[in-house]
Design a protein around this motif. Structure first.
Motif, PDB file in Angstrom:
ATOM      1  N   GLY A   1       0.811  -1.207   0.000  1.00  0.00           N
ATOM      2  CA  GLY A   1       0.000   0.000   0.000  1.00  0.00           C
ATOM      3  C   GLY A   1       0.850   1.264   0.000  1.00  0.00           C
ATOM      4  O   GLY A   1       0.584   2.210  -0.755  1.00  0.00           O
ATOM      5  N   LEU A   2       1.876   1.264   0.843  1.00  0.00           N
ATOM      6  CA  LEU A   2       2.753   2.429   0.923  1.00  0.00           C
ATOM      7  C   LEU A   2       3.527   2.622  -0.376  1.00  0.00           C
ATOM      8  O   LEU A   2       3.712   3.757  -0.852  1.00  0.00           O
ATOM      9  CB  LEU A   2       3.717   2.279   2.105  1.00  0.00           C
ATOM     10  CG  LEU A   2       3.077   2.342   3.488  1.00  0.00           C
ATOM     11  CD1 LEU A   2       4.074   1.909   4.559  1.00  0.00           C
ATOM     12  CD2 LEU A   2       2.561   3.747   3.781  1.00  0.00           C
ATOM     13  N   GLN A   3       3.981   1.521  -0.963  1.00  0.00           N
ATOM     14  CA  GLN A   3       4.748   1.608  -2.205  1.00  0.00           C
ATOM     15  C   GLN A   3       3.878   2.152  -3.342  1.00  0.00           C
ATOM     16  O   GLN A   3       4.346   2.939  -4.181  1.00  0.00           O
ATOM     17  CB  GLN A   3       5.296   0.224  -2.573  1.00  0.00           C
ATOM     18  CG  GLN A   3       6.523   0.257  -3.452  1.00  0.00           C
ATOM     19  CD  GLN A   3       7.779   0.576  -2.655  1.00  0.00           C
ATOM     20  OE1 GLN A   3       7.800   1.501  -1.854  1.00  0.00           O
ATOM     21  NE2 GLN A   3       8.816  -0.209  -2.861  1.00  0.00           N
ATOM     22  N   THR A   4       2.625   1.771  -3.347  1.00  0.00           N
ATOM     23  CA  THR A   4       1.709   2.284  -4.359  1.00  0.00           C
ATOM     24  C   THR A   4       1.560   3.791  -4.226  1.00  0.00           C
ATOM     25  O   THR A   4       1.590   4.526  -5.222  1.00  0.00           O
ATOM     26  CB  THR A   4       0.334   1.604  -4.231  1.00  0.00           C
ATOM     27  OG1 THR A   4       0.485   0.193  -4.451  1.00  0.00           O
ATOM     28  CG2 THR A   4      -0.656   2.174  -5.237  1.00  0.00           C
ATOM     29  N   ASP A   5       1.410   4.253  -2.988  1.00  0.00           N
ATOM     30  CA  ASP A   5       1.275   5.692  -2.753  1.00  0.00           C
ATOM     31  C   ASP A   5       2.550   6.441  -3.147  1.00  0.00           C
ATOM     32  O   ASP A   5       2.507   7.499  -3.781  1.00  0.00           O
ATOM     33  CB  ASP A   5       0.959   5.953  -1.286  1.00  0.00           C
ATOM     34  CG  ASP A   5      -0.419   5.445  -0.888  1.00  0.00           C
ATOM     35  OD1 ASP A   5      -1.265   5.257  -1.792  1.00  0.00           O
ATOM     36  OD2 ASP A   5      -0.643   5.233   0.321  1.00  0.00           O
ATOM     37  N   LEU A   6       3.698   5.874  -2.753  1.00  0.00           N
ATOM     38  CA  LEU A   6       4.972   6.536  -3.053  1.00  0.00           C
ATOM     39  C   LEU A   6       5.256   6.562  -4.551  1.00  0.00           C
ATOM     40  O   LEU A   6       5.900   7.482  -5.059  1.00  0.00           O
ATOM     41  CB  LEU A   6       6.116   5.827  -2.323  1.00  0.00           C
ATOM     42  CG  LEU A   6       6.145   6.014  -0.809  1.00  0.00           C
ATOM     43  CD1 LEU A   6       7.123   5.043  -0.172  1.00  0.00           C
ATOM     44  CD2 LEU A   6       6.516   7.449  -0.449  1.00  0.00           C
ATOM     45  N   GLY A   7       4.779   5.564  -5.266  1.00  0.00           N
ATOM     46  CA  GLY A   7       4.991   5.515  -6.702  1.00  0.00           C
ATOM     47  C   GLY A   7       4.350   6.671  -7.448  1.00  0.00           C
ATOM     48  O   GLY A   7       4.719   6.966  -8.587  1.00  0.00           O
ATOM     49  N   ARG A   8       3.411   7.325  -6.785  1.00  0.00           N
ATOM     50  CA  ARG A   8       2.716   8.459  -7.408  1.00  0.00           C
ATOM     51  C   ARG A   8       3.353   9.804  -7.040  1.00  0.00           C
ATOM     52  O   ARG A   8       2.888  10.848  -7.507  1.00  0.00           O
ATOM     53  CB  ARG A   8       1.246   8.476  -6.966  1.00  0.00           C
ATOM     54  CG  ARG A   8       0.461   7.207  -7.316  1.00  0.00           C
ATOM     55  CD  ARG A   8      -1.014   7.408  -7.034  1.00  0.00           C
ATOM     56  NE  ARG A   8      -1.800   6.209  -7.315  1.00  0.00           N
ATOM     57  CZ  ARG A   8      -2.256   5.381  -6.377  1.00  0.00           C
ATOM     58  NH1 ARG A   8      -2.017   5.647  -5.111  1.00  0.00           N
ATOM     59  NH2 ARG A   8      -2.954   4.321  -6.708  1.00  0.00           N
TER      60      ARG A   8
END
Length: 258
Positions: free
Chosen positions: A229-236
């Motif tokens: 979840g965190l990686q998805t957010d950071l990817g943006r």
């Protein structure tokens, strides 16, 4: 205006300084207020926490504690729940990296507070002790939990049951502190480290702190889900895109915290 704590800001780094070695009602309240102010300040990208003189923090001011014991023992011991716990939670809850500059003696709740930070720079020869058993108390300020996570259950038991002093050099060997430098260089070293962090990808640091906070107790599935979840957010984030572009262009990235 706080009398026992100061705050100075420079380049996105907030330096919080304890002016007295022993913790009193006043110093705990003032430190909590300053930590909460820093937490609400969007311009702060890293924090340094330090002390003054020959001590970082030696825990409870025993003079004040004895006076309270002689008056109302129940009230004197309520400070753990009412004052220490909120302070440790506020420090642990800071969303930016916290570098603790341990300029001197670090004992009891002072050690718990130091371990609430993310990275620690200590003065060579600085003395540490858990202290609590020596005055007939168990630990507070999450010291037991922090020690178990930092040095393992076996050494944590030794340090708490046999509260003998140990030096910064031993603390570094055990992983309690990350760098040991000459006393006159402690603050500068910590501020340099904090400045480096302040110039970095603060959203990524926040996510790292989030994962580390529960990594020791979460299940594998729980950690994987949180990371995803965190990686998805950071990817943006703009910082991620900037870092990837910088890598391809063979230049240093310029992080903005967005």
């Amino acid at each position: 205006m706080p009398e026992t704590v100061t705050r100075e800001d420079a380049g996105g780094v907030a330096t919080i300084t304890l002016l007295r070695p022993g913790l009193t009602h006043q110093s705990r309240r003032e430190l909590l207020d300053v930590v909460r102010e820093v937490a609400a300040d969007g311009s702060v990208r890293a924090v340094v926490l330090t002390g003054t003189g020959r001590a970082f923090c030696v825990g409870q001011d025993l003079g004040q504690h004895v006076e309270a014991l002689r008056g109302d023992a129940a009230t004197s011991l309520s400070v753990v729940e009412e004052e220490y716990n909120p302070l440790v939670l506020a420090l642990a809850g800071l969303r930016v990296p916290v570098v603790v500059a341990i300029n001197g003696a670090c004992a009891g709740a002072g050690l718990g507070i130091a371990l609430a930070g993310d990275l620690r720079v200590a003065a060579a020869g600085a003395k540490f002790t858990t202290a609590f058993a020596g005055i007939g108390l168990s630990s507070d300020s999450a010291l037991a939990s922090r020690l178990v996570h930092s040095v393992g259950g076996s050494r944590a038991a030794e340090l708490l049951l046999l509260p003998e002093p140990f030096l910064a050099e031993s603390a570094a060997e055990w992983g309690l502190v990350h760098r040991v430098v000459p006393p006159e260089q402690v603050l500068a070293e910590a501020q340099t480290l904090a400045a480096r962090l302040a110039a970095g990808p603060t959203a990524a640091y926040r996510a790292i702190k989030t994962v580390l906070a529960t990594a020791a107790t979460d299940s594998l599935e729980g950690t994987l889900a949180l990371e995803a979840g965190l990686q998805t957010d950071l990817g943006r984030t703009a910082d991620h895109r900037e870092a990837v572009e910088a890598f391809l262009e063979k230049r240093a990235p310029r992080f903005t915290g967005r």
